[in-house]
Design an enzyme around this catalytic site. Structure first.
Site, short mmCIF file in Angstrom:
data_model
loop_
_atom_site.label_atom_id
_atom_site.label_comp_id
_atom_site.label_asym_id
_atom_site.label_seq_id
_atom_site.Cartn_x
_atom_site.Cartn_y
_atom_site.Cartn_z
CG ASP A 119 0.50 -7.58 1.25
OD1 ASP A 119 0.97 -6.51 1.71
OD2 ASP A 119 -0.65 -7.70 0.82
CG ASP B 32 -0.22 -2.70 4.38
OD1 ASP B 32 -1.26 -2.93 3.76
OD2 ASP B 32 -0.19 -2.35 5.59
CD GLU C 123 -3.03 -0.09 0.91
OE1 GLU C 123 -4.24 -0.12 1.09
OE2 GLU C 123 -2.20 -0.33 1.81
CG HIS D 247 -7.40 -6.93 1.11
ND1 HIS D 247 -6.62 -6.33 0.14
CD2 HIS D 247 -6.85 -6.59 2.29
CE1 HIS D 247 -5.65 -5.65 0.72
NE2 HIS D 247 -5.76 -5.79 2.02
CG ASP D 248 -8.07 -2.94 2.38
OD1 ASP D 248 -8.27 -3.72 3.34
OD2 ASP D 248 -6.93 -2.59 2.01
#
Ligand code: GLC
Ligand code: CA
Length: 531
Positions: free
Chosen positions: A102, A204, A267, A328-329
């Site tokens: 990430d 990200d 993302e 995870h969001d």
């Protein structure tokens, strides 16, 4: 028609997202770590996934659980050591799998040496690495931009009398990507991990990297409704998705492409038309700008049918699709659509054209876990409590077995386990031919065996009501996927159909013949090999 060899691993494979804090703890501190991931590689290989994406494992004060990095080139001791990472890379590669890291380039931790130096004085050589502005007349923030986590996106620094910009927490100051030194530094970070053998990055908040140079005010959002997060009050027209961001994405791609066979995943939460721009001109952008439609849209067959077709139609000719059900969001898919439909969702994820990205635990049908107020960890929840934006419920520990702490840890897990872990766990589901885990494993295996599923064309099939249907076609092979997104049995007409059922979400009709009138039970999806 193409041969399978013409496709890269990140096109034909399944990617599995690990939230390292919650996967497996190897030293009893209640926090998952790299040693834990290493211990569980047998499971991941058994499941059949091809690549692992690890949420951040780098040095961090953990204000946002690793999305606030204080050293991009070091492993946080809570997750292990650089040796652990090297061992993991070797072990993953030895199994023919890939490891994606990430990359968090939009912001650092406020504890990063770059920011400490920038903050020290207005004349600091690093000052311009971040976004500093004088107060507006009267001392207010420079403009009306709002943090994604609520409140102003500007934090006042008493010592130097200026504000700095943070799209997320004040502890996550945004870097100034217009500064060429920032670019060089971050591209060097990428090379550091690529040199080590990382197979690519999930980047990200890629669409956040640049902001309007003139800092114009964001306009109000006419669709804002009370109860929504504060950030939604404005349309982030000037603080997100600025068109020059694409030159940065292209540069990141060039850094990645200097290495053999790596992947760049972005993302990007944007409407379709703007999302596909992240593939870049002539495909020189991200390999895979995340497609979150299955997370964001209501679970209705006609809506999803339209969305899948719109996406297929909007993709640039060389753009490879991808699909995601949870991360995870965002809430767990099984909680969003219900346990029965979660099986249909699994079949959808693994039969659409494009790379499936599977969130750890979804293969068990894990649901959101209610977090008692005294156990809340996520700063997102703390900033705007009680409106349902906390992310802890879908970051809970992976249940491995029915033993103490579900085999996740010998200590006290950092977040509570789901109340159902004694029945919903890997060990129980591995031996159950009807379990969600068995279904996922069979779908992943089928995708490997059937080039039509891995790389075949997508052909829409007309259907009505709660039924979503499409064909996947490769060479002479045609597979029909028919999914009942409703609670009532359905009948679908597929002119001239004659075939054999390869797999049902109910794991029980394999080998049955299928005809022009195809019956689907409630919450059932089937894959049919068409003759
Ligand atoms: C991304 C991450 C999220 C994080 C945010 C700030 O959206 O997925 O978890 O809080 O960026 O880094
Ligand atoms: Ca640990």
């Amino acid at each position: 028609m193409h041969d399978l060899d013409d496709y890269r691993w990140w096109q034909k494979g399944t990617i599995y997202q690990i939230y390292p804090r919650s996967f497996q703890d190897s030293n009893g501190d209640g926090i998952g770590d790299l040693g834990g991931v290493l211990q569980r590689l047998d499971y991941l290989e058994w499941l059949g996934v091809d690549a692992l994406w690890l949420s951040p494992i780098f040095s961090s004060p953990m204000a946002d659980f690793g999305y606030d990095i204080s050293d991009y080139r070091a492993i946080d001791p809570r997750f292990g050591t650089m040796e652990d990472l090297d061992r993991l890379l070797d072990a993953v590669h030895a199994r023919g799998m890939k490891l994606i890291l990430d990359l968090v380039p939009n912001h650092t931790s406020d504890q990063h040496p770059w920011f400490r130096e920038a903050r020290a004085s207005r004349d600091s050589p690093k000052r311009d690495w971040y976004l500093w502005e004088d107060p507006a007349p009267g001392g207010d923030p420079p403009n009306n931009w709002l943090s994604v986590f609520g409140g102003s996106a500007w934090e006042y620094d008493e010592a130097t009398g200026q504000y700095y910009y943070h799209a997320f927490l004040a502890a996550q100051p945004d870097l100034n990507w217009r500064n060429p030194d920032v670019r060089t530094a971050m591209f060097d970070v990428m090379r550091f991990w690529l040199d080590k053998g990382a197979d690519g990055f999930r980047v990200d908040v890629m669409w956040h990297l640049l902001k309007d140079e003139r800092l114009r005010h964001n306009p109000p959002n006419p669709d804002y409704r009370p109860g929504q997060p504060e950030h939604a009050r404005l349309v982030p027209a000037y603080s997100e998705d600025q068109y020059e961001v694409h030159t940065i994405v292209e540069q990141m791609r060039a850094v990645t492409d200097a290495y053999d066979d790596r992947v760049l995943i972005g993302e990007v939460y944007l409407p379709l038309g703007r999302l596909v721009a992240y593939y870049g001109p002539e495909g020189r952008g991200a390999h895979l700008p995340f497609n979150f439609q299955l997370i964001l849209l209501p679970w209705e067959a006609r809506r999803l049918d339209a969305a899948v077709n719109a996406y297929e139609g909007a993709l640039p000719s060389n753009g490879w699709p991808n699909w995601v059900l949870s991360n995870h969001d965002k809430p767990r898919v099984a909680s969003r659509v219900g346990p029965a439909q979660a099986r249909v969702a699994a079949m959808l994820l693994l039969t659409l054209r494009g790379t499936p990205i599977l969130y750890y635990g979804d293969e068990l049908g894990m649901e959101n876990v209610a977090i008692p107020p005294d156990r809340v960890q996520d700063p997102r929840e703390m900033k705007e409590p009680g409106i349902g934006v906390g992310r802890d419920p879908f970051r809970t520990p992976m249940p491995w077995d029915e033993g103490p702490n579900a085999g996740f840890s010998e200590g006290i897990p950092w977040l509570p386990l789901g109340a159902d872990y004694k029945s919903r766990n890997v060990s129980a589901q591995q031996s159950d031919p009807d379990s969600m885990l068995t279904l996922y494993r069979r779908l992943i295996a089928l995708r490997k065996d059937e080039p039509a599923l891995a790389v075949g064309d997508f052909v829409p099939v007309p259907a009505e009501g709660d039924v979503l249907a499409y064909d996947r076609v490769h060479g002479g092979r045609r597979l029909l996927i028919a999914l009942n997104l409703g609670r009532q049995p359905q009948q679908m007409n597929y002119a001239g159909l004659s075939g054999r059922i390869l797999l049902s979400t109910h794991c029980d009709r394999e080998g049955d013949s299928a005809h022009a009138t195809l019956r689907l039970r409630a919450d059932e999806g089937v894959i049919v090999a068409v003759r």
